[in-house]
Design an enzyme around this catalytic site. Sequence first.
Site, PDB file in Angstrom:
ATOM      1  N   THR A  96      -3.097  -9.025   9.396  1.00 47.16           N
ATOM      2  CA  THR A  96      -3.081  -9.711  10.687  1.00 47.16           C
ATOM      3  C   THR A  96      -2.950 -11.227  10.514  1.00 47.16           C
ATOM      4  O   THR A  96      -2.202 -11.882  11.249  1.00 47.16           O
ATOM      5  CB  THR A  96      -4.354  -9.336  11.477  1.00 47.16           C
ATOM      6  OG1 THR A  96      -4.233  -7.953  11.825  1.00 47.16           O
ATOM      7  CG2 THR A  96      -4.504 -10.148  12.752  1.00 47.16           C
ATOM      8  N   GLU A 146       3.685  -5.303  12.478  1.00 49.64           N
ATOM      9  CA  GLU A 146       2.781  -4.152  12.291  1.00 49.64           C
ATOM     10  C   GLU A 146       1.646  -4.632  11.410  1.00 49.64           C
ATOM     11  O   GLU A 146       1.868  -4.932  10.228  1.00 49.64           O
ATOM     12  CB  GLU A 146       3.515  -2.996  11.603  1.00 49.64           C
ATOM     13  CG  GLU A 146       4.668  -2.413  12.392  1.00 49.64           C
ATOM     14  CD  GLU A 146       4.237  -1.656  13.634  1.00 49.64           C
ATOM     15  OE1 GLU A 146       3.021  -1.464  13.833  1.00 49.64           O
ATOM     16  OE2 GLU A 146       5.117  -1.282  14.417  1.00 49.64           O
ATOM     17  N   GLU A 193       7.709   0.412  16.560  1.00 47.81           N
ATOM     18  CA  GLU A 193       8.738   0.992  15.707  1.00 47.81           C
ATOM     19  C   GLU A 193       8.855   2.469  16.068  1.00 47.81           C
ATOM     20  O   GLU A 193       8.147   2.966  16.937  1.00 47.81           O
ATOM     21  CB  GLU A 193       8.353   0.826  14.229  1.00 47.81           C
ATOM     22  CG  GLU A 193       8.252  -0.620  13.806  1.00 47.81           C
ATOM     23  CD  GLU A 193       7.972  -0.782  12.313  1.00 47.81           C
ATOM     24  OE1 GLU A 193       6.898  -0.340  11.868  1.00 47.81           O
ATOM     25  OE2 GLU A 193       8.828  -1.346  11.605  1.00 47.81           O
ATOM     26  N   GLY A 246       2.088  -5.953   7.449  1.00 47.30           N
ATOM     27  CA  GLY A 246       1.126  -6.546   6.520  1.00 47.30           C
ATOM     28  C   GLY A 246      -0.140  -6.917   7.256  1.00 47.30           C
ATOM     29  O   GLY A 246      -0.444  -6.351   8.309  1.00 47.30           O
ATOM     30  N   THR A 289      -1.512 -12.889   8.039  1.00 42.45           N
ATOM     31  CA  THR A 289      -0.126 -13.202   7.648  1.00 42.45           C
ATOM     32  C   THR A 289       0.792 -13.053   8.852  1.00 42.45           C
ATOM     33  O   THR A 289       1.685 -13.885   9.067  1.00 42.45           O
ATOM     34  CB  THR A 289       0.358 -12.250   6.524  1.00 42.45           C
ATOM     35  OG1 THR A 289      -0.662 -12.127   5.542  1.00 42.45           O
ATOM     36  CG2 THR A 289       1.619 -12.758   5.873  1.00 42.45           C
ATOM     37  N   ASN A 309       0.810  -1.225   0.000  1.00 46.62           N
ATOM     38  CA  ASN A 309       0.000   0.000   0.000  1.00 46.62           C
ATOM     39  C   ASN A 309       0.844   1.277   0.000  1.00 46.62           C
ATOM     40  O   ASN A 309       0.492   2.264  -0.629  1.00 46.62           O
ATOM     41  CB  ASN A 309      -0.990  -0.010   1.172  1.00 46.62           C
ATOM     42  CG  ASN A 309      -0.303  -0.066   2.511  1.00 46.62           C
ATOM     43  OD1 ASN A 309       0.750  -0.682   2.651  1.00 46.62           O
ATOM     44  ND2 ASN A 309      -0.875   0.574   3.491  1.00 46.62           N
ATOM     45  N   CYS A 344      -3.134   1.267   6.544  1.00 42.81           N
ATOM     46  CA  CYS A 344      -3.459   0.581   7.801  1.00 42.81           C
ATOM     47  C   CYS A 344      -4.080   1.550   8.798  1.00 42.81           C
ATOM     48  O   CYS A 344      -4.843   1.157   9.661  1.00 42.81           O
ATOM     49  CB  CYS A 344      -2.202  -0.056   8.386  1.00 42.81           C
ATOM     50  SG  CYS A 344      -0.853   1.104   8.561  1.00 42.81           S
TER      51      CYS A 344
END
Length: 498
Positions: free
Chosen positions: A236, A256, A469, A234, A238, A158, A290
């Site tokens: 949830t 994340e 992060e 990416g 995955t 994205n 996201c």
Amino acid sequence: MDRASFSEVLHFIDGERIASVDGSVIGNIEPATGEALGTIAAGGQAEVDLAVAAATNALPDWASSSADTRGQLLERLAAAIEDRLDDFATAECIDNGKPITAARQIDIPRAAANLRFFAGAARYQQDECYRTRLPDDDLWNVSLRKPIGVAGCISPWNLPLYLFTWKIAPALAAGCTVVAKPSEVTPVTADLLAKAAQDVGLPAGVLNIVQGAGAAAGAAIVSHPGIAAISFTGGTETGASIASVAAPSFKKTLLELGGKNPTIVFADADIDQALEGAARAAYSNQGQICLSGSRILVESSIVDSFTERLVERVSSMAIGDPLEETTEVGALVSSEHLQKVENSLQVARDEGGTILCGGERCAPAGRCSGGFFLSPAVVIGLDSGARTNQEEIFGPVATIIPFDDESSAIEIANDVRYGLAASVWTGSVDRALRVSERIEAGTVWVNCWMKRDLRTVFGGVKESGLGREGGAESLSFFQEPTNVCIRFDSKGPDSTDE
Ligand code: NDP
């Protein structure tokens, strides 16, 4: 920009751009036209093995180089992106379908800023040191920070270069060497970055990029015993699968993940600003962020007028060729994703929701007639518990949910499995602080949305992620601290104490 540079996306391993070992490729499609852009080298175990070997080889020299040396190289890489800002932005626009203005003003400048920021952050990182005085001992405790090793970085489609650099920059700055994978859906700007890395003289093997599908290249990175840590952004599901592969070998992971973020509008807010903020939060990047505010919670006393104005604003958004300067809404990233968003709209209808505007395929005539365009949709009439208000749609779809008071706003905001971000619009500082403290989210914006200071923490709670992060958090993820406890003779040989 020369489209020939899209025609063959390659891996970047040990300083060379190379094809897959067995020559296999996958196709790359332009979202705005539905037409082929070229091929992508399709990596798997063999390419990841080569990349890990190169990264392992490069690790001792890179890890022992000074923060300043690493910082200078990252700054040169940032400058290489800035020098070719238009090429990078055009490539991102064509590969992803996002409006050129967004790529030029947000994605690419922020990608360069990530590299510059971590170039500086590593130089100024502070080491901890504690003096410990005991009755019989005097000690210095010094925490050493060592690069964790070869880092695996996996990013989504994205915000392609923006999120790719958000991961690789702190890893490289911390002294790790990297094996990274961009999404197979948007591989082009990572390939341009590989060329830039060659141009600025990044030592071979320090940054390796394996292109290809998540199930092949991504899975091989996650399970590789030579990779010490995985930083992943990416979905949830995955993320859960990555955690289950990484956990048995105690591989450090930073996840994340997805979001279903509330935009909360109180009646005492500056309504013009709140309206514009809610529209931006819901539909920027076609709702494929996201942090998108896909649930708009509005105080009951103003919900009718707010809804009417939002529909008017959303209906007037300029949908068009992403390469046009005037375009506000570009294409969704793929035909599969368009179908997925349409399915979600069907769920909204089946649940009894009303789509007040949008939700229609709307490819512009001409060059883009085969593209994956969907007009931005506003949905009303669904309870907080409806699937439409619970599941991440990741497209240009927002729901409006009325609330009666502060407590019910907070209850609805927290009534999802996600907890990534929220924005609160109010004229009251007291209310802003009360609500922010009670919202379950890693980031709360007050009277703004998506403003970022790279020093601040970033991440999600609940099923939106694990770890943080940003600034020191990003650097320390890629480091392994060791405490060295040094006992020393503070009294000296002439001391009469016994
Ligand atoms: P995916 O989870 O499908 O993919 C993310 C990355 O992981 C891609 O590079 C993908 O490769 C790769 N991948 C897929 N399967 C595996 C696997 N089994 N092992 C290792 N890697 C794998 O997400 P999307 O790309 O569809 O991105 C959208 C999602 O990302 C949304 O849920 C969004 O909320 C979330 N996101 C979260 C952010 C945050 O900061 N919290 C920021 C941005 C997005 P490939 O694409 O080639 O299959």
